[in-house]
Design a protein around this motif. Structure first.
Motif, PDB file in Angstrom:
ATOM      1  N   PHE A  85       5.198   2.156   9.734  1.00  0.00           N
ATOM      2  CA  PHE A  85       6.074   2.072   8.575  1.00  0.00           C
ATOM      3  C   PHE A  85       6.802   3.394   8.395  1.00  0.00           C
ATOM      4  O   PHE A  85       6.214   4.461   8.604  1.00  0.00           O
ATOM      5  N   VAL A  86       8.053   3.303   8.008  1.00  0.00           N
ATOM      6  CA  VAL A  86       8.876   4.483   7.768  1.00  0.00           C
ATOM      7  C   VAL A  86       9.319   4.469   6.310  1.00  0.00           C
ATOM      8  O   VAL A  86       9.725   3.418   5.776  1.00  0.00           O
ATOM      9  N   ALA A  87       9.218   5.607   5.692  1.00  0.00           N
ATOM     10  CA  ALA A  87       9.720   5.783   4.330  1.00  0.00           C
ATOM     11  C   ALA A  87      10.771   6.865   4.366  1.00  0.00           C
ATOM     12  O   ALA A  87      10.628   7.863   5.074  1.00  0.00           O
ATOM     13  N   PHE A 143       0.836  -1.201   0.000  1.00  0.00           N
ATOM     14  CA  PHE A 143       0.000   0.000   0.000  1.00  0.00           C
ATOM     15  C   PHE A 143       0.868   1.247   0.000  1.00  0.00           C
ATOM     16  O   PHE A 143       0.693   2.149  -0.815  1.00  0.00           O
ATOM     17  N   LEU A 144       1.818   1.303   0.924  1.00  0.00           N
ATOM     18  CA  LEU A 144       2.661   2.501   1.053  1.00  0.00           C
ATOM     19  C   LEU A 144       3.554   2.692  -0.171  1.00  0.00           C
ATOM     20  O   LEU A 144       3.718   3.812  -0.650  1.00  0.00           O
ATOM     21  N   TRP A 145       4.109   1.615  -0.696  1.00  0.00           N
ATOM     22  CA  TRP A 145       4.960   1.694  -1.883  1.00  0.00           C
ATOM     23  C   TRP A 145       4.196   2.279  -3.062  1.00  0.00           C
ATOM     24  O   TRP A 145       4.683   3.173  -3.757  1.00  0.00           O
ATOM     25  N   ARG A 192       6.830   8.760   8.823  1.00  0.00           N
ATOM     26  CA  ARG A 192       6.295   7.507   9.365  1.00  0.00           C
ATOM     27  C   ARG A 192       4.784   7.579   9.415  1.00  0.00           C
ATOM     28  O   ARG A 192       4.208   8.660   9.521  1.00  0.00           O
ATOM     29  N   ILE A 193       4.179   6.402   9.319  1.00  0.00           N
ATOM     30  CA  ILE A 193       2.724   6.329   9.326  1.00  0.00           C
ATOM     31  C   ILE A 193       2.294   4.990   9.925  1.00  0.00           C
ATOM     32  O   ILE A 193       2.979   3.976   9.741  1.00  0.00           O
ATOM     33  N   ALA A 194       1.195   5.012  10.641  1.00  0.00           N
ATOM     34  CA  ALA A 194       0.603   3.784  11.187  1.00  0.00           C
ATOM     35  C   ALA A 194      -0.379   3.226  10.167  1.00  0.00           C
ATOM     36  O   ALA A 194      -1.199   3.962   9.619  1.00  0.00           O
TER      37      ALA A 194
END
Length: 126
Positions: free
Chosen positions: A121-123, A45-47, A100-102
């Protein structure tokens, strides 16, 4: 593992893996596989949301609750965070090169929640 992306839409990002390739001695889904598929749903999802090939995405911490056995398909749905959370995440990523996001993922089988995953998650840029 046999992972496949099923959907990416307004509700979130969904991946599946067959229990046949991820089973334990009881012929239900192995807990480690459920956790891995849930983690990959959130990562995916984040990618896709970042859409930045230079971004490095990692899971900083996570937890999972197993509520019932999964017998056929591990279907993990990363729920789309609130719009303001995503906007804040993207703004921080653009401004600082790190954010970062939960993220929450539900593993569903037969219309029932079988597991609940939460992860931070950290980007960051390369």
């Amino acid at each position: 593992m046999g992972l496949r992306v099923v959907a990416h839409d307004d509700s979130g990002f969904t991946v599946e893996a067959p229990v046949a390739l991820n089973s334990n001695h009881l012929r239900t889904a192995f807990g480690g596989s459920i956790n891995a598929v849930a983690t990959l749903a959130a990562y995916g999802f984040l990618w896709v949301e970042l859409n930045d090939a230079a971004a490095h995405v990692v899971v900083a911490e996570s937890s999972i609750r197993f509520l019932r056995p999964v017998r056929e398909t591990i279907r993990a749905i990363c729920l789309r965070p609130a719009a303001e959370e995503l906007t804040a995440f993207r703004s921080q990523f653009t401004a600082k090169g790190k954010a970062r996001i939960a993220l929450r993922v539900n593993v569903i089988e037969g219309g029932e929640t079988a597991a609940e995953f939460e992860g931070i998650f950290v980007a960051r840029t390369g």
